[in-house]
Design a protein around this motif. Structure first.
Motif, PDB file in Angstrom:
ATOM      1  N   ARG A  18       0.812  -1.221   0.000  1.00 36.25           N
ATOM      2  CA  ARG A  18       0.000   0.000   0.000  1.00 36.25           C
ATOM      3  C   ARG A  18       0.841   1.265   0.000  1.00 36.25           C
ATOM      4  NH1 ARG A  18      -4.937  -0.481  -1.438  1.00 36.25           N
ATOM      5  NH2 ARG A  18      -5.713   1.071  -0.001  1.00 36.25           N
ATOM      6  N   GLY A  19       1.885   1.249  -0.806  1.00 39.81           N
ATOM      7  CA  GLY A  19       2.682   2.460  -0.979  1.00 39.81           C
ATOM      8  C   GLY A  19       1.841   3.538  -1.656  1.00 39.81           C
ATOM      9  N   VAL A  20       2.331   4.752  -1.622  1.00 43.53           N
ATOM     10  CA  VAL A  20       1.606   5.883  -2.192  1.00 43.53           C
ATOM     11  C   VAL A  20       2.251   6.295  -3.507  1.00 43.53           C
ATOM     12  CG1 VAL A  20       0.940   8.293  -1.821  1.00 43.53           C
ATOM     13  CG2 VAL A  20       0.930   6.693   0.084  1.00 43.53           C
ATOM     14  N   VAL A  21       1.413   6.592  -4.488  1.00 45.74           N
ATOM     15  CA  VAL A  21       1.877   7.043  -5.790  1.00 45.74           C
ATOM     16  C   VAL A  21       1.280   8.417  -6.066  1.00 45.74           C
ATOM     17  CG1 VAL A  21       1.860   6.592  -8.275  1.00 45.74           C
ATOM     18  CG2 VAL A  21       2.068   4.689  -6.669  1.00 45.74           C
ATOM     19  N   LEU A  22       2.126   9.326  -6.514  1.00 48.50           N
ATOM     20  CA  LEU A  22       1.697  10.652  -6.950  1.00 48.50           C
ATOM     21  C   LEU A  22       2.034  10.741  -8.427  1.00 48.50           C
ATOM     22  CD1 LEU A  22       0.905  13.690  -6.618  1.00 48.50           C
ATOM     23  CD2 LEU A  22       3.297  14.086  -5.987  1.00 48.50           C
ATOM     24  N   GLU A  23       1.042  11.017  -9.252  1.00 51.23           N
ATOM     25  CA  GLU A  23       1.280  11.206 -10.683  1.00 51.23           C
ATOM     26  C   GLU A  23       0.869  12.621 -11.069  1.00 51.23           C
ATOM     27  OE1 GLU A  23       0.892   6.794 -12.701  1.00 51.23           O
ATOM     28  OE2 GLU A  23      -0.738   8.211 -12.991  1.00 51.23           O
ATOM     29  N   VAL A  24       1.751  13.278 -11.805  1.00 52.49           N
ATOM     30  CA  VAL A  24       1.470  14.609 -12.322  1.00 52.49           C
ATOM     31  C   VAL A  24       1.626  14.529 -13.834  1.00 52.49           C
ATOM     32  CG1 VAL A  24       2.132  17.041 -12.306  1.00 52.49           C
ATOM     33  CG2 VAL A  24       2.349  15.677 -10.212  1.00 52.49           C
ATOM     34  N   GLU A  25       0.537  14.797 -14.533  1.00 46.13           N
ATOM     35  CA  GLU A  25       0.540  14.738 -15.994  1.00 46.13           C
ATOM     36  C   GLU A  25       0.278  16.139 -16.525  1.00 46.13           C
ATOM     37  OE1 GLU A  25      -2.371  12.954 -19.459  1.00 46.13           O
ATOM     38  OE2 GLU A  25      -2.227  11.869 -17.559  1.00 46.13           O
ATOM     39  N   ASN A  26       1.075  16.561 -17.506  1.00 46.53           N
ATOM     40  CA  ASN A  26       0.841  17.874 -18.089  1.00 46.53           C
ATOM     41  C   ASN A  26       0.826  17.798 -19.603  1.00 46.53           C
ATOM     42  OD1 ASN A  26       3.514  17.786 -18.972  1.00 46.53           O
ATOM     43  ND2 ASN A  26       4.259  19.184 -17.422  1.00 46.53           N
ATOM     44  N   THR A  27       0.312  18.849 -20.213  1.00 45.29           N
ATOM     45  CA  THR A  27       0.366  18.978 -21.660  1.00 45.29           C
ATOM     46  C   THR A  27       1.580  19.824 -21.995  1.00 45.29           C
ATOM     47  OG1 THR A  27      -1.065  20.914 -21.546  1.00 45.29           O
ATOM     48  CG2 THR A  27      -2.139  18.790 -21.929  1.00 45.29           C
ATOM     49  N   GLY A  28       1.987  19.793 -23.216  1.00 45.38           N
ATOM     50  CA  GLY A  28       3.141  20.576 -23.639  1.00 45.38           C
ATOM     51  C   GLY A  28       3.727  19.981 -24.893  1.00 45.38           C
ATOM     52  N   PRO A  29       4.931  20.403 -25.239  1.00 47.50           N
ATOM     53  CA  PRO A  29       5.574  19.879 -26.440  1.00 47.50           C
ATOM     54  C   PRO A  29       5.867  18.384 -26.301  1.00 47.50           C
ATOM     55  CG  PRO A  29       6.887  21.653 -25.449  1.00 47.50           C
ATOM     56  CD  PRO A  29       5.737  21.384 -24.553  1.00 47.50           C
ATOM     57  N   VAL A  30       5.977  17.728 -27.431  1.00 45.82           N
ATOM     58  CA  VAL A  30       6.347  16.313 -27.435  1.00 45.82           C
ATOM     59  C   VAL A  30       7.768  16.187 -26.894  1.00 45.82           C
ATOM     60  CG1 VAL A  30       6.791  14.303 -28.905  1.00 45.82           C
ATOM     61  CG2 VAL A  30       4.812  15.775 -29.345  1.00 45.82           C
ATOM     62  N   VAL A  31       7.974  15.221 -26.007  1.00 46.33           N
ATOM     63  CA  VAL A  31       9.285  14.993 -25.387  1.00 46.33           C
ATOM     64  C   VAL A  31       9.868  13.705 -25.958  1.00 46.33           C
ATOM     65  CG1 VAL A  31      10.504  14.591 -23.216  1.00 46.33           C
ATOM     66  CG2 VAL A  31       8.547  16.157 -23.280  1.00 46.33           C
ATOM     67  N   ASP A  32      11.087  13.783 -26.415  1.00 44.62           N
ATOM     68  CA  ASP A  32      11.781  12.615 -26.956  1.00 44.62           C
ATOM     69  C   ASP A  32      12.072  11.643 -25.820  1.00 44.62           C
ATOM     70  OD1 ASP A  32      13.448  10.761 -28.168  1.00 44.62           O
ATOM     71  OD2 ASP A  32      14.872  12.250 -28.928  1.00 44.62           O
ATOM     72  N   GLU A  33      11.655  10.396 -25.972  1.00 37.62           N
ATOM     73  CA  GLU A  33      11.868   9.394 -24.919  1.00 37.62           C
ATOM     74  C   GLU A  33      13.344   9.180 -24.605  1.00 37.62           C
ATOM     75  OE1 GLU A  33       9.592   5.822 -25.017  1.00 37.62           O
ATOM     76  OE2 GLU A  33       7.835   6.846 -25.824  1.00 37.62           O
ATOM     77  N   ALA A  34      14.214   9.500 -25.535  1.00 42.35           N
ATOM     78  CA  ALA A  34      15.655   9.317 -25.323  1.00 42.35           C
ATOM     79  C   ALA A  34      16.196  10.258 -24.250  1.00 42.35           C
ATOM     80  CB  ALA A  34      16.414   9.524 -26.634  1.00 42.35           C
ATOM     81  N   VAL A  35      15.492  11.358 -23.947  1.00 44.77           N
ATOM     82  CA  VAL A  35      15.997  12.319 -22.953  1.00 44.77           C
ATOM     83  C   VAL A  35      15.282  12.215 -21.612  1.00 44.77           C
ATOM     84  CG1 VAL A  35      16.695  13.952 -24.746  1.00 44.77           C
ATOM     85  CG2 VAL A  35      14.482  14.240 -23.607  1.00 44.77           C
ATOM     86  N   LEU A  36      14.359  11.279 -21.455  1.00 47.65           N
ATOM     87  CA  LEU A  36      13.557  11.207 -20.224  1.00 47.65           C
ATOM     88  C   LEU A  36      14.412  11.119 -18.965  1.00 47.65           C
ATOM     89  CD1 LEU A  36      10.542   8.974 -21.251  1.00 47.65           C
ATOM     90  CD2 LEU A  36      10.556  11.438 -20.809  1.00 47.65           C
ATOM     91  N   ASP A  37      15.394  10.239 -18.924  1.00 45.89           N
ATOM     92  CA  ASP A  37      16.228  10.110 -17.722  1.00 45.89           C
ATOM     93  C   ASP A  37      17.075  11.353 -17.490  1.00 45.89           C
ATOM     94  OD1 ASP A  37      15.333   7.707 -16.751  1.00 45.89           O
ATOM     95  OD2 ASP A  37      16.828   6.523 -17.832  1.00 45.89           O
ATOM     96  N   ARG A  38      17.489  12.009 -18.569  1.00 53.04           N
ATOM     97  CA  ARG A  38      18.304  13.228 -18.424  1.00 53.04           C
ATOM     98  C   ARG A  38      17.505  14.372 -17.820  1.00 53.04           C
ATOM     99  NH1 ARG A  38      22.242  15.283 -22.441  1.00 53.04           N
ATOM    100  NH2 ARG A  38      23.016  16.106 -20.478  1.00 53.04           N
ATOM    101  N   LEU A  39      16.181  14.348 -17.940  1.00 57.50           N
ATOM    102  CA  LEU A  39      15.357  15.417 -17.370  1.00 57.50           C
ATOM    103  C   LEU A  39      15.519  15.519 -15.853  1.00 57.50           C
ATOM    104  CD1 LEU A  39      12.036  14.968 -19.391  1.00 57.50           C
ATOM    105  CD2 LEU A  39      13.796  16.729 -19.703  1.00 57.50           C
ATOM    106  N   PHE A  40      15.983  14.456 -15.217  1.00 53.31           N
ATOM    107  CA  PHE A  40      16.183  14.443 -13.771  1.00 53.31           C
ATOM    108  C   PHE A  40      17.586  14.928 -13.373  1.00 53.31           C
ATOM    109  CE2 PHE A  40      12.655  11.536 -14.390  1.00 53.31           C
ATOM    110  CZ  PHE A  40      11.792  11.929 -13.383  1.00 53.31           C
ATOM    111  N   GLU A  41      18.439  15.237 -14.350  1.00 53.22           N
ATOM    112  CA  GLU A  41      19.773  15.752 -14.068  1.00 53.22           C
ATOM    113  C   GLU A  41      19.683  17.249 -13.778  1.00 53.22           C
ATOM    114  OE1 GLU A  41      22.345  14.915 -17.369  1.00 53.22           O
ATOM    115  OE2 GLU A  41      21.879  12.774 -17.322  1.00 53.22           O
TER     116      GLU A  41
END
Length: 106
Positions: A18-41
């Motif tokens: 019963r862990g907790v999950v928070l999801e935040v979804e937004n609209t905006g420009p298309v994001v290349d999946e290749a940079v997803l992990d780099r967004l956290f840098e």
């Protein structure tokens, strides 16, 4: 965020522990999946700043991941097909954290 954009926030419990999950979804420009992990840098921006655009410094998701990690959780992002992101933060239930950190009980 572009004019007429939207943000959806959802919080729910998930899994046997019963862990907790928070999801935040937004609209905006298309994001290349290749940079997803780099967004956290820290300071990484998927798009360069143009002119005097004050749209951020590239720290938001780095801070999100650090906070999730400090609470024994994790953060991830997925590109939405029509643009924008869904960021998912998974945090363990309080009892799991207590066991993981060996905190004294009440």
């Amino acid at each position: 965020m572009p004019q007429n954009g939207s943000v959806r926030v959802c919080v729910f419990r998930e899994g046997a522990a019963r862990g907790v999950v928070l999801e935040v979804e937004n609209t905006g420009p298309v994001v290349d999946e290749a940079v997803l992990d780099r967004l956290f840098e820290p300071f990484y921006r998927a798009r360069p700043r143009v002119g005097s655009d004050r749209s951020g410094h590239g720290l938001g998701l780095a801070i999100v991941r650090s906070i999730a990690s400090a609470h024994h959780g994790r953060a991830s992002a997925a590109a939405n097909l029509r643009g924008g992101l869904t960021v998912r933060i998974e945090l363990p239930a309080a009892a799991e954290v207590r066991e993981a950190t060996a905190c004294p009980g009440p």
